[in-house]
Write a protein that holds these residues in place. Structure first.
Motif, PDB file in Angstrom:
ATOM      1  N   LEU A  70      16.721  -6.860   2.127  1.00 16.62           N
ATOM      2  CA  LEU A  70      15.958  -8.105   2.568  1.00 16.62           C
ATOM      3  C   LEU A  70      14.776  -8.070   1.496  1.00 16.62           C
ATOM      4  N   PRO A  71      14.316  -9.146   0.526  1.00 11.28           N
ATOM      5  CA  PRO A  71      13.219  -8.968  -0.583  1.00 11.28           C
ATOM      6  C   PRO A  71      11.759  -8.418  -0.022  1.00 11.28           C
ATOM      7  N   VAL A  72      11.729  -8.697   1.537  1.00  9.66           N
ATOM      8  CA  VAL A  72      10.481  -8.115   1.990  1.00  9.66           C
ATOM      9  C   VAL A  72      10.352  -6.735   2.135  1.00  9.66           C
ATOM     10  N   ALA A  73      11.557  -5.927   2.145  1.00  8.74           N
ATOM     11  CA  ALA A  73      11.428  -4.778   2.198  1.00  8.74           C
ATOM     12  C   ALA A  73      10.868  -3.873   1.010  1.00  8.74           C
ATOM     13  N   ARG A  74      10.952  -4.396  -0.171  1.00  8.82           N
ATOM     14  CA  ARG A  74      10.417  -3.745  -1.334  1.00  8.82           C
ATOM     15  C   ARG A  74       8.945  -4.041  -1.212  1.00  8.82           C
ATOM     16  N   LEU A  75       8.388  -5.091  -0.544  1.00  6.64           N
ATOM     17  CA  LEU A  75       7.080  -5.457  -0.631  1.00  6.64           C
ATOM     18  C   LEU A  75       6.386  -4.400   0.468  1.00  6.64           C
ATOM     19  N   ALA A  76       6.981  -4.183   1.374  1.00  9.69           N
ATOM     20  CA  ALA A  76       6.729  -3.393   2.568  1.00  9.69           C
ATOM     21  C   ALA A  76       6.399  -1.955   2.126  1.00  9.69           C
ATOM     22  N   GLU A  77       7.517  -1.590   1.321  1.00 12.75           N
ATOM     23  CA  GLU A  77       7.532   0.041   0.832  1.00 12.75           C
ATOM     24  C   GLU A  77       6.603   0.282  -0.279  1.00 12.75           C
ATOM     25  N   GLY A  78       6.445  -0.870  -1.146  1.00 17.84           N
ATOM     26  CA  GLY A  78       5.448  -0.805  -2.079  1.00 17.84           C
ATOM     27  C   GLY A  78       3.869  -0.673  -1.394  1.00 17.84           C
ATOM     28  N   LEU A  79       3.566  -1.362  -0.647  1.00 20.27           N
ATOM     29  CA  LEU A  79       2.384  -1.323   0.147  1.00 20.27           C
ATOM     30  C   LEU A  79       2.164  -0.152   0.693  1.00 20.27           C
ATOM     31  N   GLN A  80       3.108   0.442   1.399  1.00 21.90           N
ATOM     32  CA  GLN A  80       2.824   1.719   2.202  1.00 21.90           C
ATOM     33  C   GLN A  80       2.894   2.781   1.198  1.00 21.90           C
ATOM     34  N   ALA A  81       3.536   2.713   0.116  1.00 27.49           N
ATOM     35  CA  ALA A  81       3.597   3.890  -0.740  1.00 27.49           C
ATOM     36  C   ALA A  81       2.251   3.725  -1.405  1.00 27.49           C
ATOM     37  N   ARG A  82       1.593   2.492  -1.717  1.00 26.20           N
ATOM     38  CA  ARG A  82       0.135   2.355  -2.453  1.00 26.20           C
ATOM     39  C   ARG A  82      -1.008   2.924  -1.319  1.00 26.20           C
ATOM     40  N   LEU A  83      -0.687   2.527  -0.164  1.00 25.47           N
ATOM     41  CA  LEU A  83      -1.571   2.949   0.716  1.00 25.47           C
ATOM     42  C   LEU A  83      -1.669   4.441   1.015  1.00 25.47           C
ATOM     43  N   LEU A  84      -0.620   5.424   1.180  1.00 29.03           N
ATOM     44  CA  LEU A  84      -0.541   6.511   1.549  1.00 29.03           C
ATOM     45  C   LEU A  84      -0.410   7.595   0.481  1.00 29.03           C
ATOM     46  N   LEU A  85       0.433   6.991  -0.677  1.00 27.90           N
ATOM     47  CA  LEU A  85       0.532   7.985  -1.794  1.00 27.90           C
ATOM     48  C   LEU A  85      -0.517   8.155  -2.740  1.00 27.90           C
ATOM     49  N   THR A  86      -1.249   6.919  -2.739  1.00 27.86           N
ATOM     50  CA  THR A  86      -2.502   6.686  -3.810  1.00 27.86           C
ATOM     51  C   THR A  86      -3.668   6.166  -2.922  1.00 27.86           C
TER      52      THR A  86
END
Length: 423
Positions: A70-86
């Motif tokens: 699903l295209p939205v999966a990449r959006l969700a994972e990217g936002l989560q990675a930005r928020l928690l990893l950086t």
């Protein structure tokens, strides 16, 4: 560094004193959520510690693969990675932004979906391992403390510590230290893997580059606006002040002061408009910029500075397209400023021809003495370069230099997107 920071680092080692360590730990733990959901179905909460729980490393994979498509999966994972990893760093400028390499957009191709699937698998495996160690190692510490103080230690992985000894108490902190090292290391590895698996695609990088180029072009345009408007106002004020002092006439001084006041007021209006555009960003109101329909005020300003100006206007400036009219106004303003700045109040001839297919602007004035000094203006200075840039942006052409014993600026701006060479 503040005294509070020094005290905090004196109590905790460097990585443990950083908030990013704990947000990355949370990111690792949430990666095991799919395995936890499957665990409640099989083998159940009571069987998680049994060997068959190893299937939890494999069971969620089909679900994760389907979610990654699903295209939205990449959006969700990217936002989560930005928020928690950086955390806290994603709002910085791109030049120093660790999150700039993590995309926050839906997938647009199969390669991006495949990378998202790999990212989800990596999160699952590291998440399950982190959850297991986050429960096992503290339990080991508790068992060591109990065995070292004479209590009854709980079994760890089905193994119970034999006997009681004070040495167990000395070894008790080691599992927690090991857990801290593993959490910091795994968090750093995930932060390093995120840009590679969730990084922007070539199309996204191109779009970001185009956006940055648009911003730079807009800033350059606003810089030219300020240069032309404020430079014209200051030039007129200097020329007027010098002429009034040389004339020694109260009437002339009064006219010069009135011209300086009017020019300064116009410059302040232009300054306020440019500052408003800077606050609003690109996409302001270009119609607020003056056009050639207001060219008469430029001519009057030059005449008030002592220039014997002759103007020849053919056609209807009001029918010119907005961009051509506005850029033509700035070109004429800069041309007149160029005359006043380098030649002084000399006779000037202005020709403006509004033809059906092109606008022609020509400004002529006598060459200063010696004649060779005028041509030096063509080799440097932002004014003439700005005239050429404005003309080129509209598909036109500008010629600046000596011609027939005079200094000439000739500009042709096409109205239909095509330009013929200026003679």
């Amino acid at each position: 560094m503040s005294h509070r920071s020094v005290r905090r680092r004196a109590v905790l080692p460097g990585p443990l004193a950083r908030a990013v360590t704990y947000t990355r730990w949370l990111h690792l733990l949430t990666g095991a959520v799919p395995a936890g959901i499957c665990a409640f179905i099989y083998p159940g909460a009571s069987g998680i510690d049994e060997p068959r729980a190893l299937w939890l490393l494999v069971t969620p994979l089909p679900l994760l693969a389907g979610w990654a498509m699903l295209p939205v999966a990449r959006l969700a994972e990217g936002l989560q990675a930005r928020l928690l990893l950086t955390p806290g760093e994603h709002a910085r400028r791109p030049g120093g932004d660790p999150a700039a390499g993590i995309a926050a957009a839906p997938a647009t191709g199969w390669s991006e979906r495949g990378l998202t699937a790999l990212w989800l698998v990596l999160r699952l495996e590291t998440g399950v391992l982190t959850v297991w160690l986050s429960s096992l190692l503290p339990a080991t510490t508790a068992a060591l403390l109990a065995a070292g103080t004479g209590g009854a230690p709980e079994p760890v992985l089905g193994f119970r510590l034999p006997g009681h000894h004070w040495l167990y108490g000395v070894l008790a902190p080691l599992p927690l230290v090991l857990l801290a090292v593993l959490v910091v290391t795994a968090g750093n590895l995930m932060a390093a893997a995120a840009p590679r698996l969730l990084g922007p695609s070539a199309a996204e990088r191109l779009a970001a580059l185009e956006e940055r180029t648009e911003r730079l072009l807009e800033h350059n345009r606003l810089a030219r606006e300020l240069h032309d408007s404020i430079g014209h106002a200051l030039t007129v004020a200097v020329v007027q002040a010098g002429a009034a002092r040389a004339a020694g006439s109260p009437e002339f001084t009064e006219r010069a002061l009135a011209a300086v006041e009017e020019t300064g007021r116009r410059a302040l209006e232009d300054l306020e408009r440019v500052l408003l555009l800077l606050r609003e960003g690109p996409g302001g109101r270009p119609a607020d910029r003056p056009g050639l329909i207001e060219a008469e005020r430029l001519l009057e300003s030059a005449r008030a500075a002592g220039t014997a100006l002759t103007a020849e206007v053919s056609g209807e400036p009001a029918r010119l397209p907005g961009p051509v009219s506005r850029e033509g106004y700035r070109i004429l303003q800069e041309a007149l400023t160029n005359v006043l700045r380098h030649a002084g109040p000399v006779p000037v001839t202005v020709r403006m021809a509004c033809a059906p297919h092109a606008l022609e602007l020509e400004v002529r004035n006598p060459l200063p003495a010696p004649a060779g000094t005028a041509s030096g203006r063509d080799r440097g200075g932002r004014g003439l370069r700005g005239i050429r840039e404005r003309a080129a942006l509209l598909g036109g052409e500008a010629v600046c230099g000596p011609h027939g014993g005079q200094w000439r600026i000739l500009v042709r701006l096409p109205l239909d997107g095509g330009a013929r060479p200026a003679p």
